[in-house]
Write an enzyme that holds these catalytic residues in place. Structure first.
Site, PDB file in Angstrom:
ATOM      1  N   LYS A  31     -29.680 -33.245 -41.300  1.00 53.96           N
ATOM      2  CA  LYS A  31     -30.108 -32.524 -40.108  1.00 53.96           C
ATOM      3  C   LYS A  31     -30.580 -33.427 -38.964  1.00 53.96           C
ATOM      4  O   LYS A  31     -30.359 -33.109 -37.796  1.00 53.96           O
ATOM      5  CB  LYS A  31     -31.181 -31.492 -40.474  1.00 53.96           C
ATOM      6  CG  LYS A  31     -30.671 -30.405 -41.417  1.00 53.96           C
ATOM      7  CD  LYS A  31     -29.328 -29.824 -40.958  1.00 53.96           C
ATOM      8  CE  LYS A  31     -28.779 -28.827 -41.957  1.00 53.96           C
ATOM      9  NZ  LYS A  31     -27.307 -28.813 -41.998  1.00 53.96           N
TER      10      LYS A  31
ATOM     11  N   ASP B 211     -20.957 -26.922 -51.764  1.00 52.44           N
ATOM     12  CA  ASP B 211     -21.935 -27.003 -50.684  1.00 52.44           C
ATOM     13  C   ASP B 211     -22.885 -25.817 -50.841  1.00 52.44           C
ATOM     14  O   ASP B 211     -22.647 -24.913 -51.644  1.00 52.44           O
ATOM     15  CB  ASP B 211     -21.209 -26.954 -49.336  1.00 52.44           C
ATOM     16  CG  ASP B 211     -22.168 -26.852 -48.164  1.00 52.44           C
ATOM     17  OD1 ASP B 211     -23.111 -27.664 -48.098  1.00 52.44           O
ATOM     18  OD2 ASP B 211     -21.992 -25.948 -47.325  1.00 52.44           O
TER      19      ASP B 211
END
Length: 264
Positions: free
Chosen positions: A50, A9
């Site tokens: 997001k 990540d």
């Protein structure tokens, strides 16, 4: 079994210790509308695309009820889109300040590459956001072999598609010859859904939610308690292993390779 690739990540794992770049922005876009949200609430969906993160916040019962109290209705998709546009505008301006590699990451990457291991990456940021982060991180010495964003696949986390695209581009299979490492619950689910060895890193993570200064100054017993809470959360959501710092990753790899462990 030989591990052939590690998929990392970004924010909270390899850059942006504590994953602070998006946190304040999520809180600000709700605060501007009179709806206060806590840091804990803002962090809970971390790791998602997001706009999905904004949507998840509006679906939290307390936040939805507060929104309804103020506006006389629940948040609509139009509200979500408007907040996300504001989120993007603010985040783009600050992202370059939150792209520094976390201490020890570059050294671990160099060691993995010496062993012939390929380095991939996934993220909850969009491609446009990652153009900023990846460029700045590369200037500071961190550049994975491949990067996949949710824009590049049908859906982001917890779906496994970003991991699969990494595998294809890196030329690695089967999936149990790869490790997925991240700092959020959605990272753990992504790795498990992809059939990969899944590792949660604790210090610097969004789940822990502490800055380096806070970690250094915290009472050791209190810090240990917080670490164990995050460790348990990772395991409950599918982590095969947890590590406190990135420097422990290679010992996890050795356990997998030497003990011939089987993914369950």
């Amino acid at each position: 079994m030989k591990i052939e690739a590690v998929i990392f990540d970004w924010a909270g794992t390899t850059v942006d210790y504590g994953c602070f770049a998006p946190l304040e922005v999520f809180m600000e876009i709700f605060h501007k509308r009179g709806v206060g949200i806590t840091a804990e609430e803002a962090r809970k969906p971390m790791g998602l695309l997001k706009i999905d993160h904004v949507r998840a916040l509006t679906e939290m019962p307390r936040i939805a009820n507060e929104w309804n109290r103020i506006f006389g209705k629940l948040p609509t998709e139009t509200d979500i889109q408007e907040m996300y546009e504001e989120f993007e505008e603010i985040l783009f301006a600050i992202l370059p300040r939150y792209a520094s590699p976390i201490h020890g990451v570059k050294e671990v990457i160099a060691s993995l590459r010496e062993r012939g291991i390929k380095i991939g990456s996934t993220t909850g940021y969009t491609r446009e956001m990652m153009d900023i982060v990846a460029k700045e991180a590369a200037l500071q010495g961190y550049k994975p072999d491949f990067l996949v964003t949710p824009d590049d696949v049908p859906a982001g986390r917890p779906y496994p598609w970003m991991c699969y695209k990494n595998a294809m581009e890196l030329g690695v299979y089967p999936m149990n010859h790869m490790i997925k490492i991240g700092d959020t619950v959605s990272d753990m689910k992504e790795g498990r859904n992809a059939g990969m060895w899944t590792v949660g890193v604790i210090l610097g993570s969004s789940e822990l939610g502490l800055s380096e200064e806070e970690v250094e100054n915290m009472d050791p017993a209190e810090l240990r308690e917080k670490i164990e809470v995050v460790r348990n959360r990772f395991v409950e959501n599918g982590a095969h292993f947890t590590i406190e710092t990135m420097q422990e990753l290679e010992s996890v790899m050795e356990r997998i390779e030497k003990q011939e462990l089987i993914i369950s």
